[in-house]
Design an enzyme around this catalytic site. Structure first.
Site, PDB file in Angstrom:
ATOM      1  N   ASP A  46      39.082 -14.135  65.515  1.00 13.39           N
ATOM      2  CA  ASP A  46      37.775 -13.703  65.591  1.00 13.39           C
ATOM      3  C   ASP A  46      37.032 -14.581  66.690  1.00 13.39           C
ATOM      4  O   ASP A  46      36.212 -14.038  67.391  1.00 13.39           O
ATOM      5  CB  ASP A  46      37.065 -13.723  64.092  1.00 13.39           C
ATOM      6  CG  ASP A  46      37.163 -15.229  63.478  1.00 13.39           C
ATOM      7  OD1 ASP A  46      38.055 -16.151  63.836  1.00 13.39           O
ATOM      8  OD2 ASP A  46      36.422 -15.434  62.436  1.00 13.39           O
ATOM      9  N   GLY A 131      34.763 -19.535  46.432  1.00 14.42           N
ATOM     10  CA  GLY A 131      35.473 -20.714  47.281  1.00 14.42           C
ATOM     11  C   GLY A 131      37.008 -20.321  47.475  1.00 14.42           C
ATOM     12  O   GLY A 131      37.793 -21.143  47.886  1.00 14.42           O
ATOM     13  N   ALA A 132      37.555 -19.194  47.049  1.00 15.85           N
ATOM     14  CA  ALA A 132      38.829 -18.823  47.242  1.00 15.85           C
ATOM     15  C   ALA A 132      39.364 -18.423  48.493  1.00 15.85           C
ATOM     16  O   ALA A 132      40.398 -17.991  48.802  1.00 15.85           O
ATOM     17  CB  ALA A 132      39.453 -18.133  46.044  1.00 15.85           C
ATOM     18  N   GLY A 133      38.440 -18.085  49.415  1.00 19.80           N
ATOM     19  CA  GLY A 133      38.491 -17.447  50.619  1.00 19.80           C
ATOM     20  C   GLY A 133      38.500 -15.861  50.535  1.00 19.80           C
ATOM     21  O   GLY A 133      39.071 -15.142  51.531  1.00 19.80           O
ATOM     22  N   LEU A 134      38.043 -15.400  49.468  1.00 23.43           N
ATOM     23  CA  LEU A 134      37.931 -13.891  49.379  1.00 23.43           C
ATOM     24  C   LEU A 134      36.351 -13.579  49.666  1.00 23.43           C
ATOM     25  O   LEU A 134      35.873 -12.328  49.536  1.00 23.43           O
ATOM     26  CB  LEU A 134      38.212 -13.417  48.007  1.00 23.43           C
ATOM     27  CG  LEU A 134      39.639 -13.921  47.662  1.00 23.43           C
ATOM     28  CD1 LEU A 134      40.090 -13.262  46.505  1.00 23.43           C
ATOM     29  CD2 LEU A 134      40.651 -13.100  48.776  1.00 23.43           C
ATOM     30  N   ASP A 181      33.396 -11.125  57.604  1.00 19.57           N
ATOM     31  CA  ASP A 181      33.034 -11.000  56.138  1.00 19.57           C
ATOM     32  C   ASP A 181      32.052 -10.173  55.659  1.00 19.57           C
ATOM     33  O   ASP A 181      32.107  -9.402  54.987  1.00 19.57           O
ATOM     34  CB  ASP A 181      32.888 -12.519  55.643  1.00 19.57           C
ATOM     35  CG  ASP A 181      34.250 -13.362  56.010  1.00 19.57           C
ATOM     36  OD1 ASP A 181      35.071 -12.879  56.221  1.00 19.57           O
ATOM     37  OD2 ASP A 181      34.047 -14.573  55.506  1.00 19.57           O
TER      38      ASP A 181
HETATM   39  P1  ADP Z   1      33.793 -17.991  49.748  1.00 19.03           P
HETATM   40  O1  ADP Z   1      33.031 -17.090  50.418  1.00 19.03           O
HETATM   41  O2  ADP Z   1      35.332 -18.127  50.219  1.00 19.03           O
HETATM   42  O3  ADP Z   1      34.086 -17.399  48.218  1.00 19.03           O
HETATM   43  P2  ADP Z   1      32.064 -20.241  50.278  1.00 19.03           P
HETATM   44  O4  ADP Z   1      31.999 -21.525  50.105  1.00 19.03           O
HETATM   45  O5  ADP Z   1      31.833 -19.448  51.672  1.00 19.03           O
HETATM   46  O6  ADP Z   1      33.282 -19.637  49.564  1.00 19.03           O
HETATM   47  O7  ADP Z   1      30.908 -19.573  49.244  1.00 19.03           O
HETATM   48  C1  ADP Z   1      30.811 -19.920  47.963  1.00 19.03           C
HETATM   49  C2  ADP Z   1      29.435 -19.778  47.411  1.00 19.03           C
HETATM   50  O8  ADP Z   1      28.663 -18.968  47.395  1.00 19.03           O
HETATM   51  C3  ADP Z   1      29.057 -20.592  46.066  1.00 19.03           C
HETATM   52  O9  ADP Z   1      29.125 -21.855  46.228  1.00 19.03           O
HETATM   53  C4  ADP Z   1      27.804 -20.016  45.728  1.00 19.03           C
HETATM   54  O10 ADP Z   1      26.712 -20.701  46.384  1.00 19.03           O
HETATM   55  C5  ADP Z   1      27.750 -18.570  46.395  1.00 19.03           C
HETATM   56  N1  ADP Z   1      28.331 -17.684  45.359  1.00 19.03           N
HETATM   57  C6  ADP Z   1      29.368 -17.076  45.344  1.00 19.03           C
HETATM   58  N2  ADP Z   1      29.410 -15.980  44.291  1.00 19.03           N
HETATM   59  C7  ADP Z   1      28.652 -16.505  43.480  1.00 19.03           C
HETATM   60  C8  ADP Z   1      28.212 -15.926  42.119  1.00 19.03           C
HETATM   61  N3  ADP Z   1      28.918 -15.046  41.458  1.00 19.03           N
HETATM   62  N4  ADP Z   1      27.055 -16.548  41.599  1.00 19.03           N
HETATM   63  C9  ADP Z   1      26.230 -17.203  42.422  1.00 19.03           C
HETATM   64  N5  ADP Z   1      26.674 -17.841  43.490  1.00 19.03           N
HETATM   65  C10 ADP Z   1      27.700 -17.465  43.959  1.00 19.03           C
HETATM   66 MG    MG Z   2      32.427 -17.900  52.264  1.00 14.21          MG
END
Ligand code: ADP
Ligand code: MG
Length: 394
Positions: A46, A131-134, A181
């Site tokens: 990317d 935060g799993a990368g999905l 994404d």
């Molecule tokens: P990824 O995008 O890989 O899952 P990120 O660290 O980029 O990980 O994003 C995760 C963040 O997005 C969380 O810390 C939170 O702030 C927000 N987030 C994701 N899912 C939720 C949810 N179901 N409810 C509230 N906040 C969420």
């Molecule tokens: Mg993310």
């Protein structure tokens, strides 16, 4: 369980109930949903202006919302079990990185383009693992954008909204992510992966044959890509481009480099930089090749491309790890598997496998038990079919 729309009905009920508790039942709120994603192939391409092939998965953010008469943004998160409030007229970057900042960031990004959004009550819920990368973050941004567009009576323009979501994450939340994404979460079509050209932002929906399923394999390892390793890789790519531009002024990014040009210049490049570029240049061709293979139902060929991508990431780009190598090996050892690779930036997180749809259950059981025999981490497997991008529920 998810229904054919990819949304778990119980999750929707839970979010709706929470909304009633927090903000009352009347007038009836609306619901916006947006999926997480997995990248099938095209890793570390990317930021080299190249191609990626993400797919929206059947795990989503569910955002229940209702416009308000004033300028308040009131949010309630089920996952964090908290309610907080912001003033829409007082948003300025850098905002913050808590969950409500993703919502506020999109509202701020709308405002930067003169799009007027009303105050809003929202409940945020979802089943994309955080935060799993999905890409739960892009899913949250795109569900927010879908809700704001509706509340502001804007026509839904997924490409524009993906750009605004990226702007929110880059500038308001302060996370330096690419555009993949948000595109996957906003633009995807059901039953299709999405070939994305990260330079032109052209997309092509690519049908995933019915007889195939994608299995996301979370290793449970969370050694997030040490910022330094990621920056090192980017810097290596930039050094190679700077050198090759001297030989061919048309080279703006590794995207423009052929293997011939790279090999011609090899004696003048740092050996490690050369190795990094030897991953990126062929990797950049793989999303197009895999899209073509899927289009005509050549699943073995698609699987081989995934295996090649993994070897290249492991040996040349050096961003894999023991857990990712192990889980992809185990996956490939199953007769039902066409191919498997790490996905995402690396050093932990998820891998992805292309599998015979009819044998997904036994595949998941076998991989999980073989992996858990060797690694004491909370692994999880998610079988997926491609879902549609952000939308409103009826
Ligand atoms: P990824 O995008 O890989 O899952 P990120 O660290 O980029 O990980 O994003 C995760 C963040 O997005 C969380 O810390 C939170 O702030 C927000 N987030 C994701 N899912 C939720 C949810 N179901 N409810 C509230 N906040 C969420
Ligand atoms: Mg993310």
């Amino acid at each position: 369980m998810t229904d054919s729309s990819g949304i778990d009905p119980e999750l929707v009920e839970r979010a709706r109930d929470r909304f009633t508790q927090a903000f009352g039942a009347e007038p009836s709120p609306k619901i916006a949903v947006a999926p997480g994603r997995v990248n099938l192939i095209g890793e570390h391409t990317d930021y080299n202006d190249g191609f990626v092939l993400p797919m929206a998965i059947g795990r989503s953010i569910v955002l229940v919302f209702r416009p308000r008469g004033d300028r308040a943004l009131r949010g309630c998160s089920v996952a964090y079990d908290e309610t907080k409030e912001l003033d829409l007229d007082a948003l300025a970057p850098p905002g913050g990185s808590d969950w409500l900042s993703y919502v506020a960031g999109v509202a701020w990004a709308f405002a930067t383009e003169g799009l007027v959004v009303p105050g809003l009550d929202v409940v945020v819920d979802g089943d994309v693992p955080l935060g799993a990368g999905l890409s739960s973050s892009a899913a949250l941004e795109m569900a927010t954008a879908r809700a704001l567009a509706d509340a502001a009576a804007l026509e839904w323009d997924p490409v524009r909204m993906a750009r605004l979501g990226q702007k929110a994450e880059n500038q308001y939340v302060g996370m330096n992510c690419g555009i993949m994404d948000q595109f996957a979460s906003a633009v995807s079509r059901a039953g299709h992966a999405l070939l994305l050209d990260c330079r032109s932002l052209d997309t092509r929906p690519v049908p995933l044959p019915e007889e195939a399923a994608v299995v996301v394999m979370d290793t449970g390892a969370r050694r997030s890509l040490a910022g330094s390793a990621y920056n090192d890789r980017r810097a290596a790519c930039e050094r190679v481009v700077a050198h090759l531009r001297g030989l061919d002024p048309g080279v703006r990014a590794l995207r423009d480099v052929t293997l011939e040009l790279l090999e011609d210049a090899k004696d003048d490049l740092d050996p490690t930089d050369l190795m990094r570029a030897r991953h990126v240049v062929p990797e950049n061709a793989r999303p197009v090749h895999m899209a073509d293979a899927l289009q005509v139902g050549r699943l073995e060929q698609a699987g081989r491309l995934m295996n090649d991508s993994h070897s290249s990431l492991r040996d040349l780009y050096e961003v894999s790890c023991e857990e990712l190598d192990l889980i992809t090996d185990i996956a490939r050892g199953q007769a039902s598997c066409f191919g498997a690779r790490m996905t995402g930036a690396g050093f932990g997180g998820c891998a992805v496998a292309l599998v015979k749809a009819a044998e997904t259950g036994p595949f998941c059981d076998a991989v999980l038990s073989a992996y858990e025999e060797k690694i004491d981490l909370p692994a999880a497997l998610y079988p997926c079919r491609p879902m549609a991008g952000a939308r409103l529920l009826d």
